[in-house]
Design an enzyme around this catalytic site. Sequence first.
Site, PDB file in Angstrom:
ATOM      1  N   GLU A  91       0.858  -1.188   0.000  1.00  0.00           N
ATOM      2  CA  GLU A  91       0.000   0.000   0.000  1.00  0.00           C
ATOM      3  C   GLU A  91       0.891   1.233   0.000  1.00  0.00           C
ATOM      4  O   GLU A  91       2.025   1.175   0.469  1.00  0.00           O
ATOM      5  CB  GLU A  91      -0.823   0.085   1.295  1.00  0.00           C
ATOM      6  CG  GLU A  91      -2.035  -0.767   1.338  1.00  0.00           C
ATOM      7  CD  GLU A  91      -2.728  -0.705   2.693  1.00  0.00           C
ATOM      8  OE1 GLU A  91      -3.510  -1.616   2.953  1.00  0.00           O
ATOM      9  OE2 GLU A  91      -2.486   0.224   3.480  1.00  0.00           O
ATOM     10  N   HIS A 125      -6.378   2.950   6.440  1.00  0.00           N
ATOM     11  CA  HIS A 125      -5.337   2.427   7.322  1.00  0.00           C
ATOM     12  C   HIS A 125      -4.496   3.578   7.861  1.00  0.00           C
ATOM     13  O   HIS A 125      -4.181   4.516   7.127  1.00  0.00           O
ATOM     14  CB  HIS A 125      -4.406   1.479   6.560  1.00  0.00           C
ATOM     15  CG  HIS A 125      -4.982   0.115   6.367  1.00  0.00           C
ATOM     16  ND1 HIS A 125      -4.516  -0.748   5.400  1.00  0.00           N
ATOM     17  CD2 HIS A 125      -5.957  -0.551   7.020  1.00  0.00           C
ATOM     18  CE1 HIS A 125      -5.201  -1.885   5.458  1.00  0.00           C
ATOM     19  NE2 HIS A 125      -6.082  -1.788   6.432  1.00  0.00           N
TER      20      HIS A 125
END
Lengths: 300, 375
Positions: free
Chosen positions: A214, A251
């Site tokens: 990510e 996140h």
Amino acid sequence: MTAFPILRRSDRVLIQGVTGAQGTFWTGHMLGVGTNVVAGTNPKRAGVTHLGLPVFASASAALARMEVDIAVMFVPPQAVKDAALDAIEAGIRGLVVLTEHVPVHDMLAVFSSARASGARVVGANTAGLVTPGEAFVGIMPGHNTNIFRPGRIGVISRSGSLGTLVCLNLTRAGLGQSSFIGIGGDAILGTTTEEALQALDHDFRTDAIVLVGEIGGAMEEDAARYAATMAKPVAAFIAGRAAPPGRRMGHAGAIVEAGAGSYASKRAALERAGVTVVDTPHAIPAALATRLSPLVPERA
Amino acid sequence: MNLLEYHAKTEILAPAGIPVPAGAWCENPDAAANAARRLGQCVVKAQIPVGKRGRMGGVRMADGPDEARAAAEDILSRTFAGHRPAAVLVEPRLPLIGEFYCAVLQSPRDRSPLVMFSPAGGMDIEEIAAAGSGTVARHLVRDLDRFDATAAAAVLEGMGVDHVKPALADFLARLYRLWRRTDAELIEVNPLAELADYSFVALDCKFILDDAASFRQPALTARAVADPLTTIEQHAAALGLKYIALDGNVGVLANGAGLTMTTMDMVSHFGGRPANFLEIGGDAYVKAESALALVLGNPNLRSLVVNFCGAFARTDVMARGVVEAWRRLKPTIPVFFSVHGTGEDEAVSLIRSEFGSAPFDLMEDAVRAAVEAAS
């Protein structure tokens, strides 16, 4: 001796917070696939039997009666630090912290204690570990054989949902998994992408590795330096290419700030290291199959 | 969450015994002029929660009330990197003989607190680091309870600050204790100014509070600058959902941060533009109905892609939420599904009976169809 963070059926597992709704639901599934869950904890319900497991007041109380390799935490954010320190002090050497939104300073205290005791932490904010055909811990559909099948591909993912999709794609393409390591979505993690990559590189059951990254932080860049030294093929997908800078994408770790942690930086570092970086999750199995064919001629 | 410089100085540094300039919080040009009358030569600083203010014209020298008024007027009428200053901070200009960089933060690579010091303060740390090796000291604190003045003095070794080492060491130890007590992700004093009498003053302070610790830092949380949110983003925050407005027309609803980012990426990959980021992972998966209502509240929407891959989140529960929102809101845009994982069978049959067709097998195909429908 365990292979943690690669999970084995022989690993003896303690579930901290086993009696809660999520602890009960997921422990049931873990037991269903044969995970070696040996006990649970709940400070207020010591002495009861839950899902056929003895429940202790603490990890220390459990360790006085039995041996445990891995502690898995189903506890709220404010309780993670004490639960983790309890597990480390009791002598458990593998910790899986599933909880999201644990204060950073609490995790720093856990990491400091783990370092001093030789324990390893996975997470926080991880979806767990799956070794198809053997065991799983966490909140992954490790019991779903349409998604997870035994095989020889190692998968590392910051995200549970995307990691699940990637394993589904692999399984459908006939590529089973040797182990899934969910490392977690927080900015500071007990096990980094690079450390998970090292574990799978050293695992003789793993032929190739999929890295699901990510945006944010520098873990993919750090892992790329290690990947450059590897003989096993590595394919990667990095999420967040279309994300706007300066915004936290769900996140805690997924944010591009001051030019650091960008998609371009991660992709370039991985490609320089010889990693095949694909544009869509669906392209992963094909990318791997190409790289694997010389190693497994029967698939060619 | 960031605190403004003024609040970081007055509510974090000063109460801990760290000297700061006697500045004034000024919400209008008149107040700035009055402060300058009292302070003489001063500096007028935009109160915004982002760095590089100087380069954007947010820090101005002023000699006297008229210049302070003009500087405040200009600063308060502008936006800096999307932030309109709540006020200017007017501070006296101090005769300094040195500028140091001091910071405490966490190092993800080392999983430890990191104390940083440089005798070349006043610039961004990136610039200091680029200026040459050996000018930045980095010290990892392995045992969290052990970073005192003695440990700090060792960090300062070879930094060319021997004439003030005890006082600087005491400052660094104090900054570290403060960092721990406030649940800070970052506390940065840059520059820490050295005055002619070898005393120190914190001329600027950047402070970032750990969002996850806000439950035990209520006073600092109340002081933190909220992100500038759109109306839909505010509604989402009130529901405990993370929504980020984007400028496209393909709505995105997915579970989990990674899968949601990936769905956005696929919209972009197939030539479309995503309208939003909205994930209903974690405990939020039961909120699919209100989440979808948020997405549909965007008037630019031309199509919607719903992408579920259930692990923790049950796709049958999420699909039911989508169906209920659809019945209630009766949207007219086309929707394209892909559903896999926990609860998949129930979710697929529900979607088939409600929408007349089964979900796409590949999420890439669902996204491609949504992009085509939107163009």
